[in-house]
Design an enzyme around this catalytic site. Structure first.
Site: not given
Ligand code: F6P
Length: 376
Positions: A17, A95, A153, A155, A157, A199
């Site tokens: 992400g 996809r 990230t 997050d 984490d 998450r």
């Molecule tokens: O891990 C980073 C994060 O932004 C999370 O907080 C979130 O749950 C996830 O990615 C969302 O991912 P996507 O880009 O698949 O929507």
């Protein structure tokens, strides 16, 4: 290093992400290597996807100029391209050309990735990513690929580092939203719930909640009880506060319950996509407490935009440190932030699951001391 007269070159990619600061790290790595040891950089497109299918661009000085303030990643990214469990798929998308991607059989294409590195004559690779990306990097390193990781990230984490880039900007975005929500909550005497990402770990909800003055902060590490939340709202009402702000991490769950899962993304290193806990809370607060409640989901707004100054600084130092590791041939390392300094650690330091908020974290203690409820 003897390069046999060939120009020295490395590869770089951004994977998983996205988050604010990816471009800043790219800029710092490429410029440091060019202006220092004179090493050139090839950028692979869309995370590990570009490495497997050999799609790349040359990152010269001009290509990374002007990136300090730009969000996103000029290389593109993907959180579904796993070289060790490959499914033909459009990069970054859910996809798949397969009729039913859930039935597509993943195959190991790590050999193709290694062949790409060889074909380009690269000394090694720098990967910018989260835990899934670093797990892949550690596996590649064990297969003999010289690799350096830089942890990102929103997050925050990732194990092995106390800070990931992107987190501070996402916190800033969330605090700005909470401040705005505060105004409308006070006007309408409502309970307002702000759902932020996170998450498994509640770093973003905790830090933005405290900085934004949330009255209730709900994080995955501390299961919440509805009666504790309703009590807090009632208690505030008894003291003349006719509004309440709740900051909730998407991964928070009720005691004895589970997280609110929005969808599953097959073949993603972490297939679970969360979302909806805010709406669930709003319904429960209206039903059980009789208070008007509204939920706002910040979602991917937190992942975009220009990095704030503290992230620009961290990314510049992270990128420069990664370039130093490359120049010194110190592979298999993670650039990390510990005890206020940029340091390095073995890539394996990222293993062992997400880095959770300790429930006795000083910020939790401070928040409780000023009357914040954690719903427990
Ligand atoms: O891990 C980073 C994060 O932004 C999370 O907080 C979130 O749950 C996830 O990615 C969302 O991912 P996507 O880009 O698949 O929507």
């Amino acid at each position: 290093m003897d390069t046999g007269g060939r120009a020295r070159k490395i590869g770089i990619l951004t994977s998983g992400g996205d988050c604010p600061g990816l471009n800043v790290v790219l800029r710092a790595v490429v410029k440091s290597l060019l202006l220092g040891p004179g090493i050139r950089t090839v950028g692979f497109l869309n995370g590990y996807h570009g490495l497997v299918v050999d799609e790349s661009v040359s990152l010269d000085y001009e290509a990374v100029s002007g990136l300090l303030t730009r969000g996103g990643t000029i290389l593109g990214t993907s959180n579904t391209a796993n070289p060790f469990a490959w499914v033909d798929m459009e990069p970054g998308s859910i996809r798949s050309p397969a009729a039913n991607r859930d039935r597509a059989e993943p195959r190991d294409r790590s050999d193709d990735a290694l062949a790409t590195v060889k074909r380009h004559g690269l000394e090694g690779l720098v990967v910018l990513g989260g835990d899934g990306t670093m797990a892949g990097a550690a596996r590649f390193h064990k297969l003999g690929l010289p690799i350096v990781g830089v942890p990102k990230t929103i997050d925050n984490d990732i194990r092995g580092t106390e800070l990931t880039f992107g987190f501070q900007t996402a916190t800033d975005v969330a605090v700005d939203a909470i401040d705005r929500i505060h105004d409308t909550a006070m006007s309408h005497h409502r309970v307002m719930i702000v759902e932020v990402m996170g998450r498994y770990a509640g770093w973003l909800a905790l830090m933005s909640g405290v900085a934004g003055g949330a009255d209730v902060i709900l994080i995955p590490e501390i299961p919440y009880r509805m009666d504790a939340i309703i009590d807090k709202i009632r208690h505030r009402g008894q003291h003349g506060k006719r509004f309440t702000i709740v900051a909730v991490a998407e991964g928070a769950g009720e005691m004895g319950g589970s997280r609110v899962v929005r969808s599953m993304v097959a073949h993603s290193p972490d297939p679970v996509r969360l979302g909806g806990v805010g709406a669930k809370l709003a319904d429960a607060i209206e039903e059980l407490g009789g208070h008007a409640a509204r939920a706002t989901v910040l979602g991917h707004v937190q992942r975009g935009g220009s990095p704030i100054p503290s992230d620009r600084l961290l990314c510049t130092e992270f990128g420069h440190r990664a370039a130093e590791l490359v120049a010194q041939g110190e592979w298999g390392r993670l650039v990390a932030f510990r005890e206020g300094r940029v340091v390095t650690a073995p890539l394996e330091a990222t293993e062992g699951g997400p880095r959770l908020v300790p429930t006795d974290h000083p910020m939790i203690k401070a928040a409780r001391a000023v009357g914040t409820s954690f719903g427990d």
